[in-house]
Structure formats: C-alpha cells, structure tokens
Design a protein around this motif. Structure first.
Motif: not given
Length: 347
Positions: A271, A274-280, A283
């Motif tokens: 999570d 994901e919040k830091q902007g990494y792709e699915k 994460w």
C-alpha cells in the motif's frame, strides 16, 4: 598595667599568626582548585573530548576523569552561574586543554570542533522510514539517502538480491537496525555503507553455512526475517513460533489451504508503494495476500533475533495465529479453530 598590656599584645600576635597559618593552609588546600579555575600552572594536556547522549549529563565528571579539571562541583557551579542551571551540552567532538581556565573551557564547550551524530535506527523500520529518521536528525536528506541505496557497494552478500528492477528500495532489509555514530562530513553513501557493514557482521560463515544447508539464499532469509519482525511485533520470544507458521505455509501450501503467506505487514508495505506512485506490477509483488511465495524482497530492516528465527523456526503444525489486545499470541492448526479463537476473543 604593664603586664596586662604585654599579655594582650602577645595574644594579638598569636591570633595574627593563627590567622596567617589558616590562610596559608587554606591556600595550599584550595590552590589546586583555584589554579584549575583560572588555568594557572596547569599541565599542557590537549585531548579530543566527545560529548554524546551517553555522557551528556555527566560532562563535568568525564572532564575530571580525563584530567581536564580538578573539581567536578566547582566546574558545575561555574557553568550553572555563567550559563544557567538548564544549560545543555551539545553533542560533538571538542579539542580542549587542561591548562584552560573555566571561562575558556566554558566558552569552548559552546560549539564543537566536529559534530558527531548518534542516531538509532529501530528494528522493523523500512528504508523510507530510515531516510526520514536520518533527515530529522540532520545526518542527510531523505532524498540523498534513498538515492544512495542505488549506489554500488562492495559486499558479496548483495549478490543474493534478485528481481532488482522490481525493488523500489534496492537495499531494503540489508540496512541493519542499530545505533550509529555519524561523523560530520559523512555522506549518505557513507551511512549506507555503515549499515551494510553492520549487516555483514551478522551474515558470518555459520549463517551462510546454515542457509546453504537449508537451500535458502541470504535474500530469502532476510525477506522472511523482515516479515517475522513485523508480525511478531518485535517480540523475540514469539519470533521462532511465527517463523514456523510462515515456513509451514510456504513449504506446505496445500496442507491447510494456505496458498499464500497472507501477511498483513506485506500488504501495508505494498500500500505504501502504491501511494508513492509505483506501478501495480511493482507493489503487487510485495502483497502476500495475492502473491504466492515470498514477496519480491524484504519489507523492513529485521533485527538479529528475527534473522535467527527465520533460519531456526520452531517445529510445530500451526498455520494461523493472531494477537489479542494485550498482545498475547494464539496459534492454531486449522482455519476453523483460528476463526473460532478470533470469535472468542472478539477479534
């Protein structure tokens, strides 16, 4: 009348001699302290004196132990009078001399010649949190530290890291949690190097032999150790039991219909990414609710206890556990028993 006057005169002389004797005695008794206070006839003895969190409250005594001052109380009183009773010494390295007066010494102790930072990195912190701790304490910026994680370091155990392109923080799990003394001028890369060196001390020949015997890579063990660290709440007595639960799931996924590790802390880590902007694709590899096997890599810096627990799990048949509000651990073999236990404890 003559005899009385003579007697009184003699008495006065005796009193004068007594006073002189007392003054002379007092001078010789207090001479070392007076000379110490004013730096008179003192030894030319220069030292580098370090003040840190360990001795910050005992500086006068430490100066006495080093032979810089003669009286702890006299120096304490002087500093209180000159700088106030709430004066606090600043951490750092000071070049001082025993021939300094208290005035000169007090002035010198206002600003260190070199500033050393003593920073504690707690167990269970991830690389991003470590970067924040270092920035908060003035060691380097968080951005500099994160960038330094991608630099090259000469440690053979780093060759164990795979899926490098899938790891936002390449050295996650390899930054040993400890207290570090960081010198003025140390770069972010120097700090990372200190942490890697501390990790290397724990990954000795016995550790590597144990990994090889169990057909595990160093990265496998550190990844599992990071999960154990978070899941055990840093409680050493529970770590080997928690370790066995996850190894049981990993090695026998069909036994209790546990195809994934199902570790909440790995989901929290995913999570965060994901919040830091990494792709699915990045994460998701850390979430063991959906990803089978171990996550892409470690999710935090595990303690030595967690590392040992990852290598030496208990032998039991539990596949599930939870903790109550008092942080007491409960272990179960089946999912049904696990759910019944949660119900009984209102979880």
């Amino acid at each position: 009348m003559y005899k009385a006057n003579k007697s009184r005169k003699k008495g006065k002389i005796i009193i004068v001699f007594v006073i002189i004797a007392v003054l002379i005695a007092a001078f010789f008794i207090y001479r070392p302290y007076l000379f110490d206070k004013y730096g008179i006839a003192q030894a030319d003895k220069e030292i580098e004196f370090t003040i840190n969190d360990d001795n910050k409250n005992d500086v006068p005594y430490c100066l006495y132990q080093e032979g810089i001052i003669t009286s702890v109380n006299l120096f304490k009183n002087y500093m209180a009078q000159e700088y106030g009773s709430t004066f606090e010494y600043q951490s750092g390295i000071y070049k001082i001399n025993a021939n300094m007066s208290y005035k000169a010494l007090g002035a010198k102790l206002q600003k260190p010649d070199k500033t050393n930072l003593k920073i504690t990195i707690p167990e269970g912190k991830n690389a991003y949190q470590i970067a924040e701790i270092l920035e908060k304490n003035g060691a380097c910026t968080a951005k500099e530290f994160i960038a330094a994680l991608s630099e090259k370091y000469d440690y053979d155990f780093l060759s164990s890291i795979d899926k490098r392109e899938m790891r936002p923080y390449l050295l996650e799990g390899y930054l040993f949690p400890a207290t570090y003394e960081i010198e003025e001028g140390n770069s972010a890369k120097d700090i990372v190097n200190m942490m890697l060196s501390a990790t290397g001390l724990r990954l000795d020949e016995a550790f590597r032999a144990a990994c090889e015997k169990k057909n595990l890579s160093i990265d496998d063990v550190l990844t599992m150790a990071s999960i154990i660290e978070k899941e055990s709440g840093g409680t050493p007595i529970e770590m080997s039991k928690v370790s066995a639960v996850f190894w049981n799931r990993l090695n026998h996924p069909e036994a209790q219909n546990t195809p994934t590790l199902g570790s909440d802390p790995t989901v929290h880590y995913a999570d965060m990414l994901e919040k830091q902007g990494y792709e699915k694709s990045i994460w998701q590899g850390y979430s063991t609710y959906t990803t089978q096997g171990l996550p892409t890599g470690p999710i935090c810096s595990p303690s030595e206890s967690a590392i040992q627990a990852a290598l030496n799990p208990d032998e039991h048949a539990y596949y599930f556990f939870f903790t109550d509000k008092f942080e007491k651990f409960y272990y179960f073999e089946t999912y049904e028993d696990f759910m019944q236990g949660r119900k009984e404890h209102g979880i």
